[in-house]
Motif scaffolding. Structure first.
Motif, short mmCIF file in Angstrom:
data_model
loop_
_atom_site.label_atom_id
_atom_site.label_comp_id
_atom_site.label_asym_id
_atom_site.label_seq_id
_atom_site.Cartn_x
_atom_site.Cartn_y
_atom_site.Cartn_z
N THR A 62 -14.43 -15.03 -50.45
CA THR A 62 -13.71 -14.89 -51.69
C THR A 62 -14.14 -13.62 -52.39
O THR A 62 -15.33 -13.39 -52.58
N VAL A 63 -13.17 -12.82 -52.78
CA VAL A 63 -13.46 -11.59 -53.52
C VAL A 63 -13.27 -11.90 -54.99
O VAL A 63 -12.22 -12.38 -55.41
N GLU A 64 -14.29 -11.61 -55.79
CA GLU A 64 -14.21 -11.83 -57.24
C GLU A 64 -14.53 -10.51 -57.93
O GLU A 64 -15.63 -9.99 -57.82
N TRP A 65 -13.52 -9.97 -58.63
CA TRP A 65 -13.70 -8.70 -59.34
C TRP A 65 -14.15 -9.01 -60.76
O TRP A 65 -13.51 -9.75 -61.47
N THR A 66 -15.27 -8.41 -61.18
CA THR A 66 -15.75 -8.61 -62.55
C THR A 66 -15.89 -7.28 -63.24
O THR A 66 -16.00 -6.26 -62.65
#
Length: 66
Positions: A62-66
C-alpha cells in the motif's frame, strides 16, 4: 517499485502539449491577458503531468502519501 510505461508516456505528452499551448497563447496572441492565460495553461499542464506521473508509480503493498 516500477512505473507504468503507458501512464508515464501520457504524463510526458501532457506536459509537452500543455506547455506548447501555453507558450503559443502567451507568445502569439497580442492582448493584455494572454501572458496570464498562457502561464495558467503551462501551470495546469505541469500539475496534471505531476499527478499523472504519480499515478504511474507502482509499488508492492500500500502506498500512502503524506
Amino acid at each position: 517499485m516500477t512505473f507504468d510505461p503507458v501512464l508515464t508516456i501520457i504524463s510526458l505528452l501532457i506536459a509537452m502539449a500543455g506547455s506548447f499551448c501555453g507558450l503559443m497563447v502567451a507568445g502569439t496572441i497580442r492582448t493584455s491577458w494572454s501572458p496570464a492565460v498562457g502561464g495558467a495553461l503551462v501551470g495546469l499542464s505541469i500539475a496534471t503531468m505531476h499527478y499523472t506521473g504519480m499515478l504511474a508509480y507502482v509499488a508492492q503493498g500500500t502506498v500512502e502519501w503524506t
